[in-house]
Write a protein that holds these residues in place. Structure first.
Motif, PDB file in Angstrom:
ATOM      1  N   GLY A  36       0.549  -1.425  -0.049  1.00  0.00           N
ATOM      2  CA  GLY A  36      -0.246  -0.151  -0.382  1.00  0.00           C
ATOM      3  C   GLY A  36       1.265   1.728   0.429  1.00  0.00           C
ATOM      4  N   GLY A  37       1.934   1.616   0.704  1.00  0.00           N
ATOM      5  CA  GLY A  37       2.384   2.523   0.930  1.00  0.00           C
ATOM      6  C   GLY A  37       3.090   2.977  -0.118  1.00  0.00           C
ATOM      7  N   SER A  38       3.963   1.700  -0.773  1.00  0.00           N
ATOM      8  CA  SER A  38       4.552   1.638  -2.009  1.00  0.00           C
ATOM      9  C   SER A  38       3.979   2.529  -3.544  1.00  0.00           C
ATOM     10  CB  SER A  38       5.238   0.999  -2.845  1.00  0.00           C
ATOM     11  OG  SER A  38       5.932  -0.288  -1.252  1.00  0.00           O
ATOM     12  N   SER A  39       3.270   1.462  -3.167  1.00  0.00           N
ATOM     13  CA  SER A  39       1.626   1.281  -4.317  1.00  0.00           C
ATOM     14  C   SER A  39       1.436   3.479  -4.184  1.00  0.00           C
ATOM     15  CB  SER A  39       0.611   1.031  -4.402  1.00  0.00           C
ATOM     16  OG  SER A  39       0.066   1.176  -5.529  1.00  0.00           O
ATOM     17  N   ASP A  40       0.946   3.249  -3.199  1.00  0.00           N
ATOM     18  CA  ASP A  40       0.202   5.239  -3.325  1.00  0.00           C
ATOM     19  C   ASP A  40       1.982   6.100  -3.328  1.00  0.00           C
ATOM     20  OD1 ASP A  40      -1.884   4.549  -1.665  1.00  0.00           O
ATOM     21  OD2 ASP A  40      -1.169   5.337   0.772  1.00  0.00           O
ATOM     22  N   ALA A  41       3.195   5.464  -3.010  1.00  0.00           N
ATOM     23  CA  ALA A  41       4.016   7.075  -3.998  1.00  0.00           C
ATOM     24  C   ALA A  41       3.943   6.468  -5.283  1.00  0.00           C
ATOM     25  CB  ALA A  41       5.652   6.011  -3.438  1.00  0.00           C
ATOM     26  N   ALA A  42       3.904   5.593  -5.737  1.00  0.00           N
ATOM     27  CA  ALA A  42       4.496   5.716  -6.741  1.00  0.00           C
ATOM     28  C   ALA A  42       2.947   5.938  -7.851  1.00  0.00           C
ATOM     29  CB  ALA A  42       4.193   3.914  -7.548  1.00  0.00           C
ATOM     30  N   THR A  43       1.967   6.211  -7.580  1.00  0.00           N
ATOM     31  CA  THR A  43       0.481   6.420  -8.458  1.00  0.00           C
ATOM     32  C   THR A  43       0.869   7.282  -7.546  1.00  0.00           C
ATOM     33  OG1 THR A  43      -0.998   5.006  -7.765  1.00  0.00           O
ATOM     34  CG2 THR A  43      -1.975   7.247  -7.385  1.00  0.00           C
ATOM     35  N   THR A  44       1.418   8.848  -6.887  1.00  0.00           N
ATOM     36  CA  THR A  44       1.866   9.902  -6.531  1.00  0.00           C
ATOM     37  C   THR A  44       2.746  10.571  -7.577  1.00  0.00           C
ATOM     38  OG1 THR A  44       0.938   9.709  -3.797  1.00  0.00           O
ATOM     39  CG2 THR A  44       2.386  11.688  -4.881  1.00  0.00           C
ATOM     40  N   LEU A  45       3.812   9.490  -7.671  1.00  0.00           N
ATOM     41  CA  LEU A  45       5.029   9.654  -8.761  1.00  0.00           C
ATOM     42  C   LEU A  45       3.543   9.931  -9.793  1.00  0.00           C
ATOM     43  CD1 LEU A  45       7.543   8.115  -7.809  1.00  0.00           C
ATOM     44  CD2 LEU A  45       7.600  10.230  -7.657  1.00  0.00           C
ATOM     45  N   LEU A  46       3.579   9.223 -10.812  1.00  0.00           N
ATOM     46  CA  LEU A  46       2.237   9.454 -11.485  1.00  0.00           C
ATOM     47  C   LEU A  46       1.772  10.613 -11.741  1.00  0.00           C
ATOM     48  CD1 LEU A  46       1.830   4.971 -11.619  1.00  0.00           C
ATOM     49  CD2 LEU A  46       2.875   6.717 -13.124  1.00  0.00           C
ATOM     50  N   ALA A  47       0.884  10.747 -10.875  1.00  0.00           N
ATOM     51  CA  ALA A  47      -0.051  11.697 -10.889  1.00  0.00           C
ATOM     52  C   ALA A  47       0.532  13.390 -11.074  1.00  0.00           C
ATOM     53  CB  ALA A  47      -0.901  11.699 -10.225  1.00  0.00           C
TER      54      ALA A  47
ATOM     55  N   LEU B  33      10.955   8.062 -13.226  1.00  0.00           N
ATOM     56  CA  LEU B  33       9.745   8.127 -12.491  1.00  0.00           C
ATOM     57  C   LEU B  33      10.582   6.647 -11.753  1.00  0.00           C
ATOM     58  CD1 LEU B  33       6.717   9.101 -13.514  1.00  0.00           C
ATOM     59  CD2 LEU B  33       7.824  10.222 -11.771  1.00  0.00           C
ATOM     60  N   ALA B  34      10.662   5.556 -12.141  1.00  0.00           N
ATOM     61  CA  ALA B  34      11.199   4.087 -11.750  1.00  0.00           C
ATOM     62  C   ALA B  34      12.316   4.748 -10.509  1.00  0.00           C
ATOM     63  CB  ALA B  34      11.208   3.381 -12.172  1.00  0.00           C
ATOM     64  N   GLU B  35      13.153   5.317 -10.948  1.00  0.00           N
ATOM     65  CA  GLU B  35      14.035   5.667  -9.979  1.00  0.00           C
ATOM     66  C   GLU B  35      13.771   6.222  -9.311  1.00  0.00           C
ATOM     67  OE1 GLU B  35      17.089   6.691 -13.463  1.00  0.00           O
ATOM     68  OE2 GLU B  35      17.511   5.144 -14.260  1.00  0.00           O
ATOM     69  N   ILE B  36      13.349   7.352  -9.378  1.00  0.00           N
ATOM     70  CA  ILE B  36      13.498   7.880  -7.893  1.00  0.00           C
ATOM     71  C   ILE B  36      12.973   7.626  -6.645  1.00  0.00           C
ATOM     72  CG2 ILE B  36      11.433  10.000  -7.394  1.00  0.00           C
ATOM     73  CD1 ILE B  36      12.487  11.797 -10.474  1.00  0.00           C
ATOM     74  N   GLY B  37      11.338   6.516  -7.709  1.00  0.00           N
ATOM     75  CA  GLY B  37      10.461   5.344  -6.886  1.00  0.00           C
ATOM     76  C   GLY B  37      11.952   4.606  -6.059  1.00  0.00           C
ATOM     77  N   LEU B  38      12.559   4.421  -6.877  1.00  0.00           N
ATOM     78  CA  LEU B  38      13.545   3.486  -5.859  1.00  0.00           C
ATOM     79  C   LEU B  38      13.900   3.471  -4.670  1.00  0.00           C
ATOM     80  CD1 LEU B  38      14.321   0.408  -6.011  1.00  0.00           C
ATOM     81  CD2 LEU B  38      16.089   1.201  -7.457  1.00  0.00           C
ATOM     82  N   LYS B  39      14.432   4.931  -4.500  1.00  0.00           N
ATOM     83  CA  LYS B  39      15.004   5.811  -3.509  1.00  0.00           C
ATOM     84  C   LYS B  39      13.754   5.586  -2.698  1.00  0.00           C
ATOM     85  CE  LYS B  39      18.048   8.169  -6.274  1.00  0.00           C
ATOM     86  NZ  LYS B  39      17.837   9.414  -6.763  1.00  0.00           N
ATOM     87  N   LEU B  40      12.994   5.342  -2.966  1.00  0.00           N
ATOM     88  CA  LEU B  40      11.369   5.366  -1.833  1.00  0.00           C
ATOM     89  C   LEU B  40      10.897   3.943  -1.133  1.00  0.00           C
ATOM     90  CD1 LEU B  40       8.786   7.812  -3.127  1.00  0.00           C
ATOM     91  CD2 LEU B  40      10.388   8.408  -1.593  1.00  0.00           C
ATOM     92  N   GLY B  41      11.280   3.296  -1.807  1.00  0.00           N
ATOM     93  CA  GLY B  41      11.401   2.023  -1.545  1.00  0.00           C
ATOM     94  C   GLY B  41      11.645   0.252  -2.909  1.00  0.00           C
ATOM     95  N   ALA B  42      11.994  -0.290  -1.941  1.00  0.00           N
ATOM     96  CA  ALA B  42      11.963  -1.744  -3.024  1.00  0.00           C
ATOM     97  C   ALA B  42      11.035  -1.619  -4.272  1.00  0.00           C
ATOM     98  CB  ALA B  42      12.732  -2.773  -2.285  1.00  0.00           C
ATOM     99  N   ASP B  43       9.358  -1.609  -4.110  1.00  0.00           N
ATOM    100  CA  ASP B  43       8.883  -2.126  -4.730  1.00  0.00           C
ATOM    101  C   ASP B  43       7.970  -1.331  -5.319  1.00  0.00           C
ATOM    102  OD1 ASP B  43       8.417  -5.180  -3.652  1.00  0.00           O
ATOM    103  OD2 ASP B  43       7.361  -4.161  -1.695  1.00  0.00           O
TER     104      ASP B  43
ATOM    105  N   VAL C 199      17.209  -5.886  -6.306  1.00  0.00           N
ATOM    106  CA  VAL C 199      16.282  -5.515  -5.307  1.00  0.00           C
ATOM    107  C   VAL C 199      14.609  -5.045  -5.223  1.00  0.00           C
ATOM    108  CG1 VAL C 199      18.461  -4.641  -3.764  1.00  0.00           C
ATOM    109  CG2 VAL C 199      16.871  -3.284  -5.332  1.00  0.00           C
ATOM    110  N   GLY C 200      14.511  -5.897  -6.416  1.00  0.00           N
ATOM    111  CA  GLY C 200      13.263  -5.713  -7.107  1.00  0.00           C
ATOM    112  C   GLY C 200      12.848  -4.772  -7.874  1.00  0.00           C
ATOM    113  N   GLU C 201      14.259  -4.057  -8.777  1.00  0.00           N
ATOM    114  CA  GLU C 201      13.747  -2.801  -9.706  1.00  0.00           C
ATOM    115  C   GLU C 201      13.650  -3.743 -10.777  1.00  0.00           C
ATOM    116  OE1 GLU C 201      16.737  -3.829  -8.184  1.00  0.00           O
ATOM    117  OE2 GLU C 201      18.326  -3.408  -9.336  1.00  0.00           O
ATOM    118  N   LYS C 202      15.132  -4.845 -11.614  1.00  0.00           N
ATOM    119  CA  LYS C 202      15.122  -5.089 -12.696  1.00  0.00           C
ATOM    120  C   LYS C 202      13.920  -6.221 -12.847  1.00  0.00           C
ATOM    121  CE  LYS C 202      19.856  -6.100 -11.659  1.00  0.00           C
ATOM    122  NZ  LYS C 202      20.910  -7.259 -10.820  1.00  0.00           N
TER     123      LYS C 202
END
Ligand SMILES: C[C@](O)(CO)[C@H](O)COP(=O)(O)OP(=O)(O)OC[C@H]1O[C@@H](n2ccc(N)nc2=O)[C@H](O)[C@@H]1O
Ligand SMILES: Nc1ncnc2c1ncn2[C@@H]1O[C@H](COP(=O)(O)OP(=O)(O)OP(=O)(O)O)[C@@H](O)[C@H]1O
Length: 284
Positions: A101-112, A126-136, A151-154
């Motif tokens: 949930g937390g990672s998904s909220d972060a990703a949706t925020t980046l997209l929006a 955006l994915a590179e920025i997101g990876l710093k917030l969490g592996a998912d 670690v979940g990024e490839k």
């Protein structure tokens, strides 16, 4: 006022293999992510004051710790105008439940916010920025069912047939960090060759979490009566895979009252992306 509403969907780790531990403590893993058509709901509105605000179901998370806030701040250097953002959050996913949930909220925020602030960043950026917030976060940013390595990024996108899931939250919170630092966690599963069937894979965190949290074991014993069942991520949520909406609904309706659950179909494309595409079409 420009605004955009997007879902932050749940993810399931259909399997989770831990291959090794890196020198920085993080684990090399192989995991199959799928998205569910169920998740938190976020509405983003541009504001005239230069602030990031979150209203709604923020629970006891301080603003600065909220992954939505962190994601918005990460995009600030890229915005084209000095506008702020107001995020209205309706939380449907259990926090720290293994459904991301937390990672998904972060990703949706980046997209929006990438759209609303006209940052013009690519999904890769955006994915590179997101990876710093969490592996998912990267998998949610990419928005495609994927086999994840590293670690979940490839990420390698895969297409899976749609299935129905009943997801149960056993009312215990499992700390991801505590599981990954536990001495009894198995860390040497061989890398995958080709067969990703549920029956030939596992969640390497499951045995340890069941031992530490008997409620998770109880949940899995209960779910296994209905079909192939497994824990997602580092828990505590567990899921059973079913053939139809009716079958999934039947499991949910017999759920003991001390657990919470939900039913949803899987989808190869994240609902956040489907909704964003519709919004973009409407803007044209
Ligand atoms: C296990 C998964 O749930 C699978 O989807 C995720 O990889 C965890 O993703 P997440 O919750 O976004 O994790 P992060 O916030 O990045 O990391 C939390 C903690 O988990 C551990 N961690 C996480 C991911 C990883 N590949 N190796 C790790 O060892 C680290 O101790 C880290 O401090
Ligand atoms: N917007 C948010 N929603 C949920 N949790 C958040 C949020 N912002 C920060 N957090 C913190 O992040 C932690 C992990 O949240 P999340 O729901 O992603 O965990 P999870 O479902 O176990 O995911 P994973 O499987 O990725 O470990 C929570 O315990 C919470 O303290």
């Amino acid at each position: 006022m420009t605004s955009l509403s997007l879902m932050a969907p749940a993810k399931l780790n259909l399997f989770l293999h831990i291959n090794a531990q890196r020198a920085d403590g993080y684990h090399e893993l192989e995991t199959l992510f799928t998205f569910l058509e169920f998740g938190d709901e976020l509405t983003f509105s541009c504001t005239e004051h230069d602030k990031v605000e979150i209203i709604g179901d923020t629970g006891d998370i301080p603003l600065e710790d909220n992954l939505i806030y962190k994601a918005a701040l990460a995009l600030r250097p890229f915005r084209r105008a000095e506008t702020g953002i107001l995020v209205s959050l309706s939380k449907k996913l259990p926090m720290g439940g293994g459904v991301g949930g937390g990672s998904s909220d972060a990703a949706t925020t980046l997209l929006a916010i990438n759209q609303l602030w006209q940052c013009h960043l690519s999904l890769q950026e955006l994915a590179e920025i997101g990876l710093k917030l969490g592996a998912d976060v990267p998998v949610f940013v990419n928005g495609k069912t994927a086999l994840a390595q590293g670690v979940g990024e490839k990420l390698t996108a895969v297409k899976l047939p749609q299935r129905w899931f009943c997801v149960v939250f056993p009312s215990v919170h499992v700390s991801t960090g505590a599981i990954f630092t536990h001495p009894d966690l198995p860390r040497n599963t061989a890398k995958l060759t080709s067969d990703w069937q549920l029956a030939n894979t596992s969640n390497d965190c499951e045995a340890l979490v069941k031992k530490l949290y008997p409620e998770v074991e109880k949940t899995l014993v209960w779910l296994l009566k209905y079909g192939p069942s497994r824990m997602t991520g580092t828990g505590a949520c567990c899921f059973v895979e079913l053939d139809s909406a009716d079958a999934a609904q039947r499991v949910l309706s017999s759920l003991p009252s001390y657990w919470q659950g939900f039913v949803a179909p899987s989808t190869n494309i994240s609902p956040a992306h489907t909704q964003l595409d519709s919004w973009l079409k409407m803007q044209k």
